[in-house]
Design a protein around this motif. Sequence first.
Motif, PDB file in Angstrom:
ATOM      1  N   THR A 265       0.839  -1.198   0.000  1.00  0.00           N
ATOM      2  CA  THR A 265       0.000   0.000   0.000  1.00  0.00           C
ATOM      3  C   THR A 265       0.872   1.245   0.000  1.00  0.00           C
ATOM      4  O   THR A 265       1.883   1.309   0.703  1.00  0.00           O
ATOM      5  N   GLY A 266       0.473   2.233  -0.807  1.00  0.00           N
ATOM      6  CA  GLY A 266       1.173   3.509  -0.856  1.00  0.00           C
ATOM      7  C   GLY A 266       0.197   4.659  -0.858  1.00  0.00           C
ATOM      8  O   GLY A 266      -1.015   4.473  -1.021  1.00  0.00           O
ATOM      9  N   PHE A 267       0.732   5.873  -0.656  1.00  0.00           N
ATOM     10  CA  PHE A 267      -0.083   7.087  -0.642  1.00  0.00           C
ATOM     11  C   PHE A 267       0.580   8.140  -1.535  1.00  0.00           C
ATOM     12  O   PHE A 267       1.146   9.113  -1.044  1.00  0.00           O
ATOM     13  N   PRO A 268       0.542   7.951  -2.860  1.00  0.00           N
ATOM     14  CA  PRO A 268       1.171   8.930  -3.744  1.00  0.00           C
ATOM     15  C   PRO A 268       0.332  10.205  -3.790  1.00  0.00           C
ATOM     16  O   PRO A 268      -0.847  10.191  -3.408  1.00  0.00           O
TER      17      PRO A 268
ATOM     18  N   MET B 175       5.805  15.405  12.728  1.00  0.00           N
ATOM     19  CA  MET B 175       5.187  15.839  11.481  1.00  0.00           C
ATOM     20  C   MET B 175       4.794  14.657  10.594  1.00  0.00           C
ATOM     21  O   MET B 175       4.163  14.836   9.563  1.00  0.00           O
ATOM     22  N   CYS B 176       5.172  13.462  10.987  1.00  0.00           N
ATOM     23  CA  CYS B 176       4.939  12.282  10.155  1.00  0.00           C
ATOM     24  C   CYS B 176       3.626  11.606  10.537  1.00  0.00           C
ATOM     25  O   CYS B 176       3.392  11.289  11.706  1.00  0.00           O
ATOM     26  N   ALA B 177       2.768  11.382   9.538  1.00  0.00           N
ATOM     27  CA  ALA B 177       1.535  10.631   9.739  1.00  0.00           C
ATOM     28  C   ALA B 177       1.671   9.211   9.201  1.00  0.00           C
ATOM     29  O   ALA B 177       1.145   8.268   9.785  1.00  0.00           O
ATOM     30  N   VAL B 178       2.377   9.069   8.073  1.00  0.00           N
ATOM     31  CA  VAL B 178       2.574   7.765   7.438  1.00  0.00           C
ATOM     32  C   VAL B 178       3.983   7.709   6.865  1.00  0.00           C
ATOM     33  O   VAL B 178       4.467   8.685   6.289  1.00  0.00           O
ATOM     34  N   ALA B 179       4.623   6.570   7.026  1.00  0.00           N
ATOM     35  CA  ALA B 179       5.892   6.304   6.352  1.00  0.00           C
ATOM     36  C   ALA B 179       5.695   5.085   5.462  1.00  0.00           C
ATOM     37  O   ALA B 179       5.168   4.060   5.908  1.00  0.00           O
ATOM     38  N   VAL B 180       6.094   5.203   4.201  1.00  0.00           N
ATOM     39  CA  VAL B 180       5.976   4.091   3.261  1.00  0.00           C
ATOM     40  C   VAL B 180       7.380   3.587   2.946  1.00  0.00           C
ATOM     41  O   VAL B 180       8.222   4.344   2.449  1.00  0.00           O
ATOM     42  N   HIS B 181       7.620   2.320   3.268  1.00  0.00           N
ATOM     43  CA  HIS B 181       8.919   1.710   2.990  1.00  0.00           C
ATOM     44  C   HIS B 181       8.844   1.052   1.617  1.00  0.00           C
ATOM     45  O   HIS B 181       8.009   0.171   1.385  1.00  0.00           O
ATOM     46  N   VAL B 182       9.704   1.496   0.705  1.00  0.00           N
ATOM     47  CA  VAL B 182       9.629   1.098  -0.699  1.00  0.00           C
ATOM     48  C   VAL B 182      10.847   0.261  -1.067  1.00  0.00           C
ATOM     49  O   VAL B 182      11.993   0.677  -0.841  1.00  0.00           O
ATOM     50  N   ASP B 183      10.586  -0.916  -1.623  1.00  0.00           N
ATOM     51  CA  ASP B 183      11.639  -1.796  -2.150  1.00  0.00           C
ATOM     52  C   ASP B 183      12.712  -2.127  -1.123  1.00  0.00           C
ATOM     53  O   ASP B 183      13.861  -2.414  -1.474  1.00  0.00           O
ATOM     54  N   GLY B 184      12.365  -2.043   0.148  1.00  0.00           N
ATOM     55  CA  GLY B 184      13.291  -2.445   1.199  1.00  0.00           C
ATOM     56  C   GLY B 184      14.416  -1.477   1.475  1.00  0.00           C
ATOM     57  O   GLY B 184      15.274  -1.758   2.323  1.00  0.00           O
ATOM     58  N   THR B 185      14.438  -0.312   0.790  1.00  0.00           N
ATOM     59  CA  THR B 185      15.568   0.606   0.966  1.00  0.00           C
ATOM     60  C   THR B 185      15.170   2.065   1.150  1.00  0.00           C
ATOM     61  O   THR B 185      15.910   2.829   1.758  1.00  0.00           O
TER      62      THR B 185
ATOM     63  N   SER C 288      -3.379  11.545   0.571  1.00  0.00           N
ATOM     64  CA  SER C 288      -4.109  11.233  -0.652  1.00  0.00           C
ATOM     65  C   SER C 288      -4.771   9.870  -0.489  1.00  0.00           C
ATOM     66  O   SER C 288      -4.582   9.179   0.519  1.00  0.00           O
ATOM     67  N   ASN C 289      -5.551   9.466  -1.480  1.00  0.00           N
ATOM     68  CA  ASN C 289      -6.157   8.138  -1.430  1.00  0.00           C
ATOM     69  C   ASN C 289      -5.074   7.075  -1.494  1.00  0.00           C
ATOM     70  O   ASN C 289      -4.170   7.138  -2.325  1.00  0.00           O
ATOM     71  N   GLY C 290      -5.171   6.102  -0.622  1.00  0.00           N
ATOM     72  CA  GLY C 290      -4.203   5.020  -0.635  1.00  0.00           C
ATOM     73  C   GLY C 290      -4.401   4.106  -1.830  1.00  0.00           C
ATOM     74  O   GLY C 290      -5.514   3.933  -2.334  1.00  0.00           O
ATOM     75  N   ILE C 291      -3.305   3.529  -2.303  1.00  0.00           N
ATOM     76  CA  ILE C 291      -3.349   2.618  -3.449  1.00  0.00           C
ATOM     77  C   ILE C 291      -2.819   1.260  -3.017  1.00  0.00           C
ATOM     78  O   ILE C 291      -1.740   1.165  -2.423  1.00  0.00           O
ATOM     79  N   PHE C 292      -3.581   0.215  -3.306  1.00  0.00           N
ATOM     80  CA  PHE C 292      -3.158  -1.155  -3.017  1.00  0.00           C
ATOM     81  C   PHE C 292      -2.721  -1.810  -4.320  1.00  0.00           C
ATOM     82  O   PHE C 292      -3.494  -1.925  -5.269  1.00  0.00           O
ATOM     83  N   GLN C 293      -1.454  -2.225  -4.382  1.00  0.00           N
ATOM     84  CA  GLN C 293      -0.895  -2.858  -5.575  1.00  0.00           C
ATOM     85  C   GLN C 293      -0.098  -4.087  -5.147  1.00  0.00           C
ATOM     86  O   GLN C 293       1.016  -3.964  -4.635  1.00  0.00           O
ATOM     87  N   PRO C 294      -0.651  -5.293  -5.333  1.00  0.00           N
ATOM     88  CA  PRO C 294       0.056  -6.508  -4.885  1.00  0.00           C
ATOM     89  C   PRO C 294       1.435  -6.681  -5.511  1.00  0.00           C
ATOM     90  O   PRO C 294       2.318  -7.280  -4.902  1.00  0.00           O
ATOM     91  N   LYS C 295       1.636  -6.135  -6.712  1.00  0.00           N
ATOM     92  CA  LYS C 295       2.918  -6.346  -7.390  1.00  0.00           C
ATOM     93  C   LYS C 295       4.011  -5.401  -6.890  1.00  0.00           C
ATOM     94  O   LYS C 295       5.180  -5.579  -7.231  1.00  0.00           O
ATOM     95  N   PHE C 296       3.654  -4.382  -6.105  1.00  0.00           N
ATOM     96  CA  PHE C 296       4.639  -3.426  -5.614  1.00  0.00           C
ATOM     97  C   PHE C 296       5.124  -3.820  -4.220  1.00  0.00           C
ATOM     98  O   PHE C 296       4.324  -4.230  -3.370  1.00  0.00           O
ATOM     99  N   ASN C 297       6.413  -3.670  -4.007  1.00  0.00           N
ATOM    100  CA  ASN C 297       7.005  -3.975  -2.700  1.00  0.00           C
ATOM    101  C   ASN C 297       6.934  -2.731  -1.816  1.00  0.00           C
ATOM    102  O   ASN C 297       7.933  -2.068  -1.552  1.00  0.00           O
ATOM    103  N   TRP C 298       5.721  -2.412  -1.381  1.00  0.00           N
ATOM    104  CA  TRP C 298       5.472  -1.264  -0.514  1.00  0.00           C
ATOM    105  C   TRP C 298       4.963  -1.749   0.836  1.00  0.00           C
ATOM    106  O   TRP C 298       4.292  -2.775   0.932  1.00  0.00           O
ATOM    107  N   LYS C 299       5.258  -0.999   1.858  1.00  0.00           N
ATOM    108  CA  LYS C 299       4.633  -1.228   3.161  1.00  0.00           C
ATOM    109  C   LYS C 299       4.363   0.131   3.796  1.00  0.00           C
ATOM    110  O   LYS C 299       5.289   0.888   4.086  1.00  0.00           O
ATOM    111  N   ALA C 300       3.082   0.443   3.992  1.00  0.00           N
ATOM    112  CA  ALA C 300       2.693   1.698   4.630  1.00  0.00           C
ATOM    113  C   ALA C 300       2.608   1.489   6.133  1.00  0.00           C
ATOM    114  O   ALA C 300       1.974   0.540   6.605  1.00  0.00           O
TER     115      ALA C 300
END
Length: 525
Positions: free
Chosen positions: A352-355, A379-389, A399-411
């Motif tokens: 899940t991400g919040f672009p 000041m942080c409400a959400v942290a999204v860890h992307v691709d492990g790095t 913004s509206n959250g996006i759920f994408q099973p193929k993406f290595n995201w963790k909100a």
Amino acid sequence: MNPPSPSPVSIHHMLHLWLFLFPVLCVAQTNITVGSSLTAANGNSSWLSPSREFAFGFRSLSNGNNAKDERLFLLSIWYNKIPSETVVWFANGDRPAPENSKLALTSNLGLVLTDPQGEELWKSENILGDVSRAIFNDTGNFVIFDSKSEKLWESFKDPRDTLLPSQTLGKNKLLFSRRSEEIFSRGKFQLRMLDSGDLVLNTINLLSNYANDAYSITQPAGDSNGSASSGKELVFSDSGSLFVSKENGGEVYLSQEKVPLASDFYLRVTLDFDGVLTQYYHPRNSSTDGSWSILWTQPENICSAVVSQGGIGVCGYNSICTLGEHNRPNYEEKQNHGSAEDIYTIVELKNTGFPPYNYAQLGPFSEDECRNSCLHDCMCAVAVHVDGTICKKKGLPLSNGIFQPKFNWKAMIKVPKSDLPLTPTNDSKFPIPGLKAKEKNPRTWILAGSLLLGTSVFVNILFIGASTLGFCVIYRKKPEKLNPRENLVETNLRCFTYQELFKATDGFKEELGRGAFGIVYKGLK
């Protein structure tokens, strides 16, 4: 019988023994030789400047309740002749020294602080050459020299949160605030002299050095962008004036206030823990029990100066910032005091991400580093860890959250524990850590089944029909009441009480317009 009087020889020997045992810690030393050391212990353990106005050594740290913790010590420089003994420089704010830790002046590393087990806690950095001696002078500057009297290191070139008269801040150098008045670990505010020659105040993302947008800027060159008129360094003069010196010799003063005479007052400029840059003065006369007075502050309103996408004020979206005396912020915390771990929890959403907007992007960052960075950043409400790095930090509104099973995201959504549902929810998409749904009692179903089987078919039909009709009537007349807290994780919105809205709108004083959802009033910061 009277004891025999000591002979001249015994007096001579006793004098030598007394001088040997007398602690050099209390002697006002100008020159400190290689091999000299201090030990963190109760009582004064310090070297003094020749005038005894400054002390360099160990001080007991506060335990957080305005009391001293005699087991932890801070290596620091402080004013020695005033009751408050104000600290102006410190070495190990992030790693307090246990009792019996040792500071030594070594020939190859300069100053080295080690704990009782010999582990290094701090050292003077960038020592290039062999150390010959050190001097602690009356300006409050501790200087290490080589055998040719060339400076190898000095505390004035390695500042913390304070500038003293005659001290400068060169390009790519900075001051950083403390975490609080009594906690000396690195805070989230910086005063930086940029390579461009601009002087800026900015916040940082704690647990990293990522600098956010500046909330105060001094541009010596103005709009000319000329190298000759750009800033060279920040100067705190002997007379107590603070200005940016230009490459062409010009000066841009940060304040026009009249500075008290340096001969009568101690002067300092400090980036306080609340993000306000302040010049203070204090009477030198030690017989007066005076306190530090404020000459000027910058910015004038920290509450409106530090604005993030996630909220208003120096504490971000989870507090209200109001301006108090001398332009200092007052906080009305919405949570009980405690550590970030005591106040918040993290709810994780995989894939899940919040672009698209990030107010900070940090990397390389592990998942734990990303989680802790958001947890400790108000000041942080959400942290999204992307691709492990990569760690992408976001503030409100999301913004509206996006759920994408193929993406290595963790909100990782930061939620105040006080706003968690009082009863567990049945929403499997947004589970709350540590909460389990209440299991239904199987004995209830067994009892109901036994009653139905023990009656006639006709009675069962009447019972089922009446139950169905009653169920429909009840639920048509009574709409389901939603617990606003149950949807907290989905919306990440904050509820306001009527009293808070009344105060923010000054009693619903100014109407801005009307729409389909109601009346819009002007809110005050």
